[in-house]
Design an enzyme around this catalytic site. Structure first.
Site, PDB file in Angstrom:
ATOM      1  N   LYS A  77       0.560  21.977  39.934  1.00 39.13           N
ATOM      2  CA  LYS A  77       1.150  20.984  40.834  1.00 39.13           C
ATOM      3  C   LYS A  77       2.544  20.605  40.385  1.00 39.13           C
ATOM      4  O   LYS A  77       2.748  20.465  39.182  1.00 39.13           O
ATOM      5  CB  LYS A  77       0.249  19.733  40.824  1.00 39.13           C
ATOM      6  CG  LYS A  77       0.838  18.525  41.471  1.00 39.13           C
ATOM      7  CD  LYS A  77       0.939  17.296  40.559  1.00 39.13           C
ATOM      8  CE  LYS A  77       1.987  17.383  39.485  1.00 39.13           C
ATOM      9  NZ  LYS A  77       2.353  16.107  38.858  1.00 39.13           N
ATOM     10  N   THR A  78       3.482  20.484  41.222  1.00 45.07           N
ATOM     11  CA  THR A  78       4.732  19.749  41.008  1.00 45.07           C
ATOM     12  C   THR A  78       5.717  20.109  42.117  1.00 45.07           C
ATOM     13  O   THR A  78       5.903  21.292  42.436  1.00 45.07           O
ATOM     14  CB  THR A  78       5.409  19.964  39.633  1.00 45.07           C
ATOM     15  OG1 THR A  78       6.630  19.216  39.620  1.00 45.07           O
ATOM     16  CG2 THR A  78       5.732  21.406  39.294  1.00 45.07           C
TER      17      THR A  78
ATOM     18  N   ARG B 174       0.636   9.052  34.110  1.00 43.33           N
ATOM     19  CA  ARG B 174       1.364   9.963  33.220  1.00 43.33           C
ATOM     20  C   ARG B 174       0.885   9.904  31.771  1.00 43.33           C
ATOM     21  O   ARG B 174       1.583  10.371  30.875  1.00 43.33           O
ATOM     22  CB  ARG B 174       2.860   9.662  33.283  1.00 43.33           C
ATOM     23  CG  ARG B 174       3.525  10.065  34.599  1.00 43.33           C
ATOM     24  CD  ARG B 174       5.022  10.197  34.455  1.00 43.33           C
ATOM     25  NE  ARG B 174       5.682  10.515  35.707  1.00 43.33           N
ATOM     26  CZ  ARG B 174       5.849  11.750  36.169  1.00 43.33           C
ATOM     27  NH1 ARG B 174       5.373  12.772  35.503  1.00 43.33           N
ATOM     28  NH2 ARG B 174       6.468  11.953  37.318  1.00 43.33           N
TER      29      ARG B 174
ATOM     30  N   MET C  11      15.491  15.187  43.931  1.00 43.22           N
ATOM     31  CA  MET C  11      14.584  15.195  42.777  1.00 43.22           C
ATOM     32  C   MET C  11      14.422  16.576  42.184  1.00 43.22           C
ATOM     33  O   MET C  11      14.720  17.583  42.823  1.00 43.22           O
ATOM     34  CB  MET C  11      13.223  14.655  43.172  1.00 43.22           C
ATOM     35  CG  MET C  11      13.006  13.268  42.675  1.00 43.22           C
ATOM     36  SD  MET C  11      11.290  12.792  42.807  1.00 43.22           S
ATOM     37  CE  MET C  11      11.444  11.078  42.336  1.00 43.22           C
ATOM     38  N   GLY C  12      13.855  16.548  41.011  1.00 39.92           N
ATOM     39  CA  GLY C  12      13.669  17.738  40.191  1.00 39.92           C
ATOM     40  C   GLY C  12      14.200  17.343  38.835  1.00 39.92           C
ATOM     41  O   GLY C  12      15.404  17.430  38.597  1.00 39.92           O
TER      42      GLY C  12
ATOM     43  N   GLY D 127       3.607  13.118  38.704  1.00 42.86           N
ATOM     44  CA  GLY D 127       4.195  12.725  39.991  1.00 42.86           C
ATOM     45  C   GLY D 127       3.413  13.287  41.172  1.00 42.86           C
ATOM     46  O   GLY D 127       2.842  14.373  41.087  1.00 42.86           O
TER      47      GLY D 127
ATOM     48  N   ASP E  89       8.709  19.888  41.765  1.00 49.95           N
ATOM     49  CA  ASP E  89       9.904  20.433  41.107  1.00 49.95           C
ATOM     50  C   ASP E  89       9.949  21.959  41.154  1.00 49.95           C
ATOM     51  O   ASP E  89      11.014  22.555  40.959  1.00 49.95           O
ATOM     52  CB  ASP E  89       9.965  19.984  39.640  1.00 49.95           C
ATOM     53  CG  ASP E  89      10.221  18.493  39.505  1.00 49.95           C
ATOM     54  OD1 ASP E  89      10.296  17.816  40.543  1.00 49.95           O
ATOM     55  OD2 ASP E  89      10.347  18.008  38.370  1.00 49.95           O
TER      56      ASP E  89
ATOM     57  N   ASP F 240       3.372  19.992  31.593  1.00 50.75           N
ATOM     58  CA  ASP F 240       2.847  19.229  30.453  1.00 50.75           C
ATOM     59  C   ASP F 240       1.347  19.029  30.573  1.00 50.75           C
ATOM     60  O   ASP F 240       0.604  19.193  29.604  1.00 50.75           O
ATOM     61  CB  ASP F 240       3.516  17.844  30.385  1.00 50.75           C
ATOM     62  CG  ASP F 240       4.885  17.924  29.728  1.00 50.75           C
ATOM     63  OD1 ASP F 240       5.173  18.975  29.110  1.00 50.75           O
ATOM     64  OD2 ASP F 240       5.659  16.961  29.852  1.00 50.75           O
TER      65      ASP F 240
HETATM   66  P1  FBP Z   1       5.895  15.968  37.903  1.00 52.22           P
HETATM   67  O1  FBP Z   1       6.681  16.871  36.998  1.00 52.22           O
HETATM   68  O2  FBP Z   1       4.906  15.147  37.204  1.00 52.22           O
HETATM   69  O3  FBP Z   1       5.301  16.733  39.052  1.00 52.22           O
HETATM   70  O4  FBP Z   1       6.889  14.916  38.576  1.00 52.22           O
HETATM   71  C1  FBP Z   1       8.008  15.305  39.238  1.00 52.22           C
HETATM   72  C2  FBP Z   1       8.943  14.167  39.587  1.00 52.22           C
HETATM   73  O5  FBP Z   1       8.821  13.838  40.947  1.00 52.22           O
HETATM   74  C3  FBP Z   1      10.376  14.541  39.235  1.00 52.22           C
HETATM   75  O6  FBP Z   1      10.962  15.259  40.286  1.00 52.22           O
HETATM   76  C4  FBP Z   1      10.999  13.205  38.966  1.00 52.22           C
HETATM   77  O7  FBP Z   1      12.064  13.299  38.054  1.00 52.22           O
HETATM   78  C5  FBP Z   1       9.876  12.425  38.334  1.00 52.22           C
HETATM   79  O8  FBP Z   1       8.680  12.989  38.831  1.00 52.22           O
HETATM   80  C6  FBP Z   1       9.930  10.955  38.664  1.00 52.22           C
HETATM   81  O9  FBP Z   1       8.953  10.309  37.934  1.00 52.22           O
HETATM   82  P2  FBP Z   1       8.336   8.895  38.326  1.00 52.22           P
HETATM   83  O10 FBP Z   1       7.324   9.141  39.391  1.00 52.22           O
HETATM   84  O11 FBP Z   1       7.676   8.461  37.073  1.00 52.22           O
HETATM   85  O12 FBP Z   1       9.435   8.031  38.812  1.00 52.22           O
END
Ligand code: FBP
Length: 556
Positions: A207-208, A150, A255-256, A86, A210, A181
């Site tokens: 990075k994230t 991903r 989010m998270g 993400g 979350d 991951d």
């Molecule tokens: P990462 O763990 O890859 O940084 O992504 C975080 C996130 O934004 C989460 O908060 C959310 O649940 C998910 O990605 C949403 O995924 P997508 O972009 O595939 O809709």
């Protein structure tokens, strides 16, 4: 296709921003001495991780100081970079940090940006990052310079395809910018290359949004600061609207995917009336009914004061932390995978709901039947590539408000006191993930990218770029590298025990959570809202360079 060359006024002004670097890198990336410190050990399961990572488990911590780099004159480097998962604000500045550092190390160094995430590395899809391209993306949000994806790199077939691509270009190193991951896979890739006798460095960058990739050496992942400030601005605006109109309770999902760091930080920044924390709900083994009660109680208390409005913050992953729903989801995942043909042949949603209810074990069937029909059907939606329910598609904020409404409808005392309940629903996630990085993220990311360049110059592999002492301002930041295996433990994945980076969930004895607990009774009933307003890039340092409350409380 690259971003338009027509820029907004802010984009133009931000171009002139020079990110601040930790002192160790201030004389340039080729004037950094890297020193090895103490040997490290994984957070848990030393023997199993040592066996899986014989070359990289136990490597020392690395620290960086200004000085003459060892190893004589550097050669021109060829480095590949991948954005994984993400979006998180500041990714472009990580790339800028790598770009500038490897070119400072040798003017002919080249940066290859793999397109669309790890899949780009596997397929050999890349673009050379030119100075013009880099300049167009400095201090901007998003990952669109090369795109993200991903795809998981985890099988030896995939690794071998990556090796072919890497050898063809002649890369010295690959930088993987990703979450837990992706950094787990970076460590596996580094170990695999060493086992094959290949001198290709693999370096990770945390990075994230979350905020769940952190430990003592990684005080926060990049992007969390900007994303949560963006959400907090919106929540503050909503609280002001609620106070003005005095007629809505706003249910805001944040989010998270699993950890509640974003919700906790947003709660502290805005002092919302209710801030639910999944980790607490799980620790107390609360039922859905008890979670609903956490919202009903303040609604009634405020109604008694004539305040029929408020703000409730709901973490995205909440349902998976309520034990009964977690058990239900696990059985639904299993049943949908096992009985796919039979289930797929059913035509209507009602048929699917009735059939599934018949297959479930008694206790899970009872939980399923207690849910509103809209949520029952959301539990049946398409699974992610790993067969799991996509929690971001479950409208937890609506689930909670529907049950709250049903409870209040029959509450005569509440009604007699003038209680009126009307709800509005919001989900903030994508609004913050690609925002223009705050000064903090702009600096932190550029620093992380520069540290990655120094690690590569020094032939370090299996390391993650680290900058510590983040609450003290860039002039006091401490740069270094940490072995990725240091973050590992063994966890069950798809029925097998695997070495993975341990996710950092909200800890109930952490200073940030304790701060919430200390204040939440007051915030529940009073209008104690704070209105953080939009991220500022120009103006007083206490506004523009403010760090998150979480970091402030954790680092003192
Ligand atoms: P990462 O763990 O890859 O940084 O992504 C975080 C996130 O934004 C989460 O908060 C959310 O649940 C998910 O990605 C949403 O995924 P997508 O972009 O595939 O809709």
């Amino acid at each position: 296709m690259h971003a338009s060359t027509v820029l907004s006024a802010l984009d133009r002004a931000r171009k002139a921003y020079s990110p601040k670097l930790p002192p160790a890198l201030a004389q340039g990336a080729d004037h950094v001495v890297v020193t090895s410190g103490a040997a490290t050990a994984p957070v848990k399961d030393l023997d199993a991780i040592k066996a899986a990572f014989p070359h990289t488990c136990g490597m020392p911590l690395l620290s960086m100081q200004p000085g003459q780099a060892s190893g004589g004159d550097a050669k021109a480097l060829k480095v590949g970079v991948v954005l994984s998962g993400g979006q998180a604000p500041g990714g472009h500045n990580v790339i800028a940090g790598i770009f500038d550092s490897i070119r400072a190390i040798h003017k002919d160094s080249v940066l290859y940006g793999f397109s669309g995430g790890p899949g780009g590395l596997e397929k050999g899809k890349y673009e050379i990052i030119t100075p013009e391209l880099m300049d167009a993306y400095r201090n901007t949000g998003g990952f669109d310079i090369i795109g993200s994806g991903r795809t998981k790199l985890e099988t030896t077939e995939q690794f071998d395809r990556c090796i072919e691509v890497i050898k063809k270009i002649g890369l010295d190193a690959v930088v993987i910018i990703g979450g837990d991951d992706s950094n787990t896979n970076a460590a596996v890739l580094a170990e695999y290359f060493l086992a094959k006798g290949l001198s290709i460095a693999v370096v990770g960058v945390p990075k994230t949004i979350d905020g769940d990739l952190k430990n003592e050496q990684i005080p926060t992942s990049f992007g969390f600061d900007t994303a949560v400030k963006t959400y907090s601005e919106l929540i503050g605006n909503i609280a002001r609207d609620a106070r003005s109109a005095c007629k809505y309770w706003h249910f805001i999902k944040l989010m998270g995917r699993s950890a509640s760091h974003i919700t906790l930080e947003a709660g502290l920044q805005t002092r919302a009336n209710v801030t639910l924390i999944s980790e607490e709900i799980e620790a107390k083994a609360m039922t859905l009914d008890q979670v609903v009660e956490l919202i009903v109680r303040p609604i009634k208390a405020r109604a008694a004061l004539g305040l029929n409005y408020g703000v409730v913050l709901v973490p995205e992953g909440l349902v998976e932390f309520i034990p009964a729903i977690k058990a239900l989801i696990a059985e639904v995942n299993h049943l949908l995978a096992e009985k796919e043909p039979e289930f797929g042949a059913l035509e209507t949603v009602n048929e699917k709901i009735a059939t599934l209810a018949g297959w479930l074990r008694a206790e899970n069937a009872a939980t399923f039947e207690s849910l509103p029909a809209s949520i029952q059907s959301q539990l049946l939606l398409d699974r992610d590539p790993h067969g799991n329910v996509q929690v971001s598609l479950i409208e937890t904020e609506k689930l909670l408000s529907e049950i709250v409404a049903a409870k209040l409808k029959n509450d005569l005392v509440y009604k007699a006191e003038g209680g009126k309940f009307a709800a509005q629903h919001h989900f903030f996630g994508y609004e913050g993930r690609a925002a223009a990085p705050s000064n903090f993220d702009a600096d932190y990311c550029y620093g992380l990218g520069s540290v990655a360049g120094v690690l590569i110059r020094n032939g370090k592999t299996g390391y993650m770029a680290s900058i510590r002492n983040l609450s003290k301002g860039p002039a006091n930041w401490i740069a270094g590298g940490i072995p990725i295996t240091m973050l590992f433990n063994m966890e069950q994945r798809h029925g097998k025990l695997k070495p993975v980076i341990q996710k950092a969930l909200v800890e109930l004895d952490s200073p940030a959570f304790k701060e919430l607990v200390k204040n939440r009774d007051a915030w529940e009933t009073e209008d104690a809202y704070l209105f953080p307003g939009p991220i500022q890039y120009f103006g007083p340092a206490e506004v523009c360079d403010a760090i998150t409350k979480t970091l402030e409380l954790e680092q003192g």
